[in-house]
Design a protein around this motif. Structure first.
Motif, mmCIF file in Angstrom:
data_model
loop_
_atom_site.group_PDB
_atom_site.id
_atom_site.type_symbol
_atom_site.label_atom_id
_atom_site.label_comp_id
_atom_site.label_asym_id
_atom_site.label_seq_id
_atom_site.Cartn_x
_atom_site.Cartn_y
_atom_site.Cartn_z
ATOM 1 N N LEU A 70 -57.456 81.538 -14.185
ATOM 2 C CA LEU A 70 -57.093 83.013 -14.655
ATOM 3 C C LEU A 70 -56.107 82.862 -15.789
ATOM 4 O O LEU A 70 -55.103 82.210 -15.878
ATOM 5 N N GLN A 127 -47.307 89.081 -14.732
ATOM 6 C CA GLN A 127 -47.162 87.648 -14.276
ATOM 7 C C GLN A 127 -45.680 87.352 -13.817
ATOM 8 O O GLN A 127 -45.634 86.270 -13.277
ATOM 9 N N TYR A 151 -53.615 79.248 -12.912
ATOM 10 C CA TYR A 151 -53.204 80.360 -13.530
ATOM 11 C C TYR A 151 -52.231 80.120 -14.612
ATOM 12 O O TYR A 151 -51.383 79.260 -14.648
ATOM 13 N N CYS A 188 -52.629 77.443 -5.312
ATOM 14 C CA CYS A 188 -52.535 78.156 -6.620
ATOM 15 C C CYS A 188 -51.677 77.090 -7.497
ATOM 16 O O CYS A 188 -50.442 76.614 -7.017
#
Length: 497
Positions: free
Chosen positions: A201, A315, A301, A332
């Protein structure tokens, strides 16, 4: 917490090797060896789906077995050396089936009954005799293999036996079966990664050259699929989040985390405002929607927006939601470090945690390295409920938001780094140490003191010589042997230091 992604059970092949000539010469030998085969199959069933061919005792049976395993897409094949056999009896198995081969040299008895043992009973113990021959033949055929040596580990003595075969409590049996378990786990990691979809991402943190990776190379070496995502994909999920989802996620956050007061030492780390918590809950709900809709098993990400941009606002809530996802089996990794997402997925799939870390500092008085990051954190390995702090500044990044402050529970730990080398290949860097209780900063970062076998300066000498990526996954327990087996299984170079 309900996990959103689980490791995949491997497909395990098994056969026992023998020599057809023996069966007519020694009554009961074949049946005894098949009983050992059944025992092994039952134990392997704890770690995967077992496809047991039975006895391979001729070149023809060898070809049939190779086709049997290949047609069932086995991830690993265990070759049980049941007695002496010629190498021509088993070589075709592994010429046809290309799954990694582990030879089991497991003797049923610790010692033979020398006064009573006849040739037939001896042949049931003569399991190591063929291994040098097999090693030579496989080497010349360019077939990689591994050998587990030790005792079979029966918990009883068969009627046919002339000596004590109850060896389950012997260290030679425990060591052998721990190796076997680790090989099964390595096969599980291979199948899990092959079936996995990793989200990417946003983009890389500009200038972090060690982050940049070749997605094709990653898929070629691990089998995982990379799904490239845009912030507008997440924004679309944000639009779909309901008030009920926000409420449920907010309760989840408050149950899972300790909401901090102001930091006593850092003015930018404050008690999270209720508005920040609600926004983080909405972002977390959207993150989970995105993961579920795209069927993601991990996520890397990073997004560097313009000041005040809507994506910057999104974010700002990343760390809380990504910590929750990490706890649910979807690791993540920040700063778009997809290589470290691989390390975290390996650790998580093995049930070892796998928290996102980098060097915070060294403590030369305590002889420790402090490892951590500004998030996300693997809640399952925390020493207590992680703390949420509101950050007026997300250092080095845009905007502000909530960060996770936590420590890994004291005890043995293993670091697993995944880096990319100058020749474009992945490489594992592996270290064992001890997490120790010691004071850390109260600035919204995860931090754990780790004591390695060498002092910090000497340890860093060895670590940096491996040209690592500056991130790594921190797992609980000592598991260097397991990670080495995963590396071998994936044909990825590794260094243990």
């Amino acid at each position: 917490m309900k996990r959103l992604s689980e490791g995949k059970r491997p497909r395990i092949g098994l056969y026992s090797a023998g020599l057809q000539t023996y069966w007519s010469q020694f009554a009961g030998l074949k049946e005894t060896l098949l009983s050992y085969n059944s025992f092994i199959a039952e134990r392997l069933g704890a770690w995967g789906e077992v496809f047991n061919f039975g006895l391979v005792d001729s070149e023809q049976k060898s070809r049939e077995a190779g086709e049997f395993f290949q047609s069932r897409n086995c991830d690993i094949v265990f070759s049980h050396a049941a007695t002496y056999y010629t190498s021509s009896c088993v070589l075709p198995v592994h010429q046809i089936c290309t799954a990694p081969c582990v030879i089991l040299n497991l003797q049923p008895e610790a010692e033979m009954n020398y006064e009573k043992t006849d040739t037939g009973h001896w042949l049931a113990q003569c399991v190591g005799c063929s291994i040098p021959e097999i090693s030579n033949a496989f080497n010349r055929a360019k077939i990689p293999f591994y050998v587990v040596n030790g005792l079979l580990g029966l918990n009883y003595t068969p009627k046919w036996a002339l000596a004590d075969e109850n060896t389950v409590e012997r260290q030679e049996a425990k060591r052998a079966w721990e190796e076997i378990r680790q090989w099964c786990c390595a096969a599980m990691i291979k199948r899990t990664l092959t079936d996995a979809r990793f989200g990417f991402l946003g983009g890389y943190y500009s200038g972090m050259l060690d982050m940049y990776s070749d997605f094709t190379m990653i898929q070629a070496q691990t089998g995982l699929d990379v799904e490239i995502l845009e912030m507008c994909d997440l924004a679309q999920c944000m639009d779909a989040v309901t008030e009920e989802e926000i409420h449920e996620k907010l309760e989840e956050i408050k149950n899972f985390f300790t909401i901090s007061g102001d930091s006593p030492s850092d003015p930018i780390a404050r008690k999270p405002e209720e508005e920040q918590l609600v926004w983080s809950a909405k972002v977390a709900a959207a993150q989970e929607r995105l993961v579920c809709s795209r069927k993601l098993d991990a996520l890397a990400y990073y997004y560097h927006s313009q000041d005040g941009n809507y994506y910057e606002q999104i974010q700002s809530g990343f760390i809380v939601g990504h910590s929750l996802l990490t706890a649910k089996g979807v690791p993540c990794s920040g700063e778009a470090d997809i290589k470290t997402a691989v390390a975290m997925k390996i650790c998580d799939s093995l049930g070892l945690g796998g928290s996102f870390c980098e060097i915070i500092a060294a403590d030369f008085n305590r002889n420790t390295m402090i490892l951590g990051h500004d998030g996300p954190f693997h809640i399952a390995i925390a020493d207590r409920k992680p703390v949420l702090r509101g950050m007026k500044i997300l250092h080095g990044k845009k905007g502000q938001g909530i960060s996770v402050e936590a420590k890994v529970k004291p005890g043995p730990v293993t670091t697993l780094g995944v880096t990319q080398t100058g020749d474009g290949m992945l490489k594992f860097t592996i270290s064992e140490g001890e997490a120790v209780e010691a004071p850390v900063l109260m600035n919204g970062n995860t931090m754990t003191h780790i004591r390695f076998s060498k002092n910090p300066a000497e340890y860093m000498d060895d670590w940096f010589a491996e040209a690592p990526t500056h991130h790594l996954a921190l797992a609980v327990g000592h598991h260097a042997d397991q990670f080495v087996k995963v590396a071998k299984f994936l044909k990825i170079p590794f260094a243990v230091f």
